[in-house]
Scaffold this motif. Structure first.
Motif, PDB file in Angstrom:
ATOM      1  N   ASP A  25      10.105 -81.466 -25.821  1.00  0.00           N
ATOM      2  CA  ASP A  25      10.312 -81.162 -24.425  1.00  0.00           C
ATOM      3  C   ASP A  25       9.559 -82.079 -23.531  1.00  0.00           C
ATOM      4  O   ASP A  25       8.423 -81.489 -23.163  1.00  0.00           O
ATOM      5  CB  ASP A  25      10.431 -79.956 -24.006  1.00  0.00           C
ATOM      6  N   ALA A  26      10.023 -83.102 -23.230  1.00  0.00           N
ATOM      7  CA  ALA A  26       9.091 -84.045 -22.385  1.00  0.00           C
ATOM      8  C   ALA A  26       8.796 -83.486 -20.768  1.00  0.00           C
ATOM      9  O   ALA A  26       7.910 -83.878 -19.999  1.00  0.00           O
ATOM     10  CB  ALA A  26       9.643 -85.328 -22.319  1.00  0.00           C
ATOM     11  N   LEU A  27       9.822 -82.521 -20.529  1.00  0.00           N
ATOM     12  CA  LEU A  27       9.836 -82.248 -18.910  1.00  0.00           C
ATOM     13  C   LEU A  27       8.802 -80.939 -18.609  1.00  0.00           C
ATOM     14  O   LEU A  27       8.427 -80.706 -17.679  1.00  0.00           O
ATOM     15  CB  LEU A  27      11.121 -81.906 -18.444  1.00  0.00           C
ATOM     16  N   GLY A  28       8.583 -80.280 -19.805  1.00  0.00           N
ATOM     17  CA  GLY A  28       8.197 -79.075 -19.748  1.00  0.00           C
ATOM     18  C   GLY A  28       6.790 -78.851 -19.208  1.00  0.00           C
ATOM     19  O   GLY A  28       6.135 -78.079 -18.383  1.00  0.00           O
ATOM     20  N   GLY A  29       5.921 -79.835 -19.922  1.00  0.00           N
ATOM     21  CA  GLY A  29       4.715 -79.848 -19.602  1.00  0.00           C
ATOM     22  C   GLY A  29       3.723 -78.678 -20.088  1.00  0.00           C
ATOM     23  O   GLY A  29       2.701 -78.405 -19.333  1.00  0.00           O
ATOM     24  N   HIS A  30       3.930 -77.987 -21.094  1.00  0.00           N
ATOM     25  CA  HIS A  30       3.466 -76.931 -21.455  1.00  0.00           C
ATOM     26  C   HIS A  30       2.520 -76.991 -22.605  1.00  0.00           C
ATOM     27  O   HIS A  30       1.735 -76.394 -22.941  1.00  0.00           O
ATOM     28  CB  HIS A  30       4.410 -75.897 -21.912  1.00  0.00           C
ATOM     29  N   GLY A  31       2.064 -78.317 -22.921  1.00  0.00           N
ATOM     30  CA  GLY A  31       1.207 -78.840 -24.097  1.00  0.00           C
ATOM     31  C   GLY A  31       1.534 -78.482 -25.439  1.00  0.00           C
ATOM     32  O   GLY A  31       0.798 -78.465 -26.199  1.00  0.00           O
ATOM     33  N   ASP A  32       2.827 -78.183 -25.609  1.00  0.00           N
ATOM     34  CA  ASP A  32       3.380 -77.887 -26.866  1.00  0.00           C
ATOM     35  C   ASP A  32       3.364 -79.082 -27.905  1.00  0.00           C
ATOM     36  O   ASP A  32       3.302 -80.120 -27.339  1.00  0.00           O
ATOM     37  CB  ASP A  32       4.828 -77.260 -26.870  1.00  0.00           C
ATOM     38  N   THR A  33       3.045 -78.923 -28.992  1.00  0.00           N
ATOM     39  CA  THR A  33       2.782 -79.818 -29.985  1.00  0.00           C
ATOM     40  C   THR A  33       3.138 -79.323 -31.665  1.00  0.00           C
ATOM     41  O   THR A  33       2.991 -78.172 -31.705  1.00  0.00           O
ATOM     42  CB  THR A  33       1.069 -80.326 -30.028  1.00  0.00           C
ATOM     43  N   THR A  34       3.430 -80.364 -32.390  1.00  0.00           N
ATOM     44  CA  THR A  34       3.641 -80.295 -33.806  1.00  0.00           C
ATOM     45  C   THR A  34       2.471 -80.437 -34.569  1.00  0.00           C
ATOM     46  O   THR A  34       2.480 -80.253 -35.846  1.00  0.00           O
ATOM     47  CB  THR A  34       4.578 -81.049 -34.109  1.00  0.00           C
ATOM     48  N   ASP A  35       1.200 -80.527 -33.898  1.00  0.00           N
ATOM     49  CA  ASP A  35      -0.230 -80.652 -34.622  1.00  0.00           C
ATOM     50  C   ASP A  35      -0.229 -79.673 -35.501  1.00  0.00           C
ATOM     51  O   ASP A  35      -0.220 -78.415 -35.025  1.00  0.00           O
ATOM     52  CB  ASP A  35      -1.011 -81.003 -33.547  1.00  0.00           C
ATOM     53  N   PRO A  36      -0.430 -79.792 -36.820  1.00  0.00           N
ATOM     54  CA  PRO A  36      -0.603 -78.539 -37.717  1.00  0.00           C
ATOM     55  C   PRO A  36      -2.022 -77.688 -37.132  1.00  0.00           C
ATOM     56  O   PRO A  36      -1.651 -76.429 -37.564  1.00  0.00           O
ATOM     57  CB  PRO A  36      -0.921 -79.346 -39.004  1.00  0.00           C
ATOM     58  N   GLU A  37      -2.742 -78.104 -36.672  1.00  0.00           N
ATOM     59  CA  GLU A  37      -3.975 -77.398 -36.112  1.00  0.00           C
ATOM     60  C   GLU A  37      -3.622 -76.465 -35.147  1.00  0.00           C
ATOM     61  O   GLU A  37      -4.241 -75.249 -34.834  1.00  0.00           O
ATOM     62  CB  GLU A  37      -4.862 -78.393 -35.470  1.00  0.00           C
TER      63      GLU A  37
END
Length: 157
Positions: free
Chosen positions: A28-40
């Motif tokens: 989600d490019a619009l959300g701006g929540h900082g979500d990531t698929t980074d395993p860490e």
């Protein structure tokens, strides 16, 4: 609004759905929540899932099509003294996988949430949507939601 999508199945999310859920929200490019698929960062999502799962007033759902997770949303029940002590359901974090948008999946998820609210005797279903999500606003209005309040936020981190 009844949406006939017999190949869409909505169910409570399971822990093994987390990788697919995280991928949907991280895209989600619009959300701006900082979500990531980074395993860490995955442990953060596991902690949140565990807290949601433990709460009797929160539910995390997924929409499946052909055995794949294609959407997600969360509901929360809140009871206040206003409305003579009635309860409201808040629908949050509604996301459809980007390649599946426009196929009625979001409408099916909202229809499911409304049916759950009615089944629990809830007087009101409400949601918020980021002010920049004009397409989402039109979507919610098509489903019968009315803009009624102005929301405010304060970031603490």
């Amino acid at each position: 609004m009844l949406v006939e999508l017999p190949d869409i199945f909505v169910r409570q999310a399971r822990k093994d759905d987390l990788p697919a859920l995280v991928a949907i929200i991280a895209a989600d490019a619009l959300g701006g929540h900082g979500d990531t698929t980074d395993p860490e960062a995955f442990a953060d999502y596991v902690r949140a899932f565990t807290a949601i799962e433990a709460s009797p007033d929160q539910m995390l759902y997924i929409a499946e099509r052909g055995g794949e997770v294609v959407g997600t949303f969360q509901t929360m029940l809140t009871t206040t003294l206003t409305g003579r002590g009635s309860s409201a359901m808040i629908i949050e974090a509604v996301q459809t996988r980007s390649d599946m948008r426009g196929q009625g999946i979001g409408a099916r998820m909202i229809e499911f949430a409304i049916a759950e609210a009615k089944g629990r005797g809830v007087r009101l279903v409400q949601l918020t949507s980021n002010a920049i999500r004009k397409d989402a606003h039109r979507f919610y209005e098509r489903l019968g939601f009315k803009p009624s309040h102005l929301g405010f936020k304060m970031a603490l981190k």
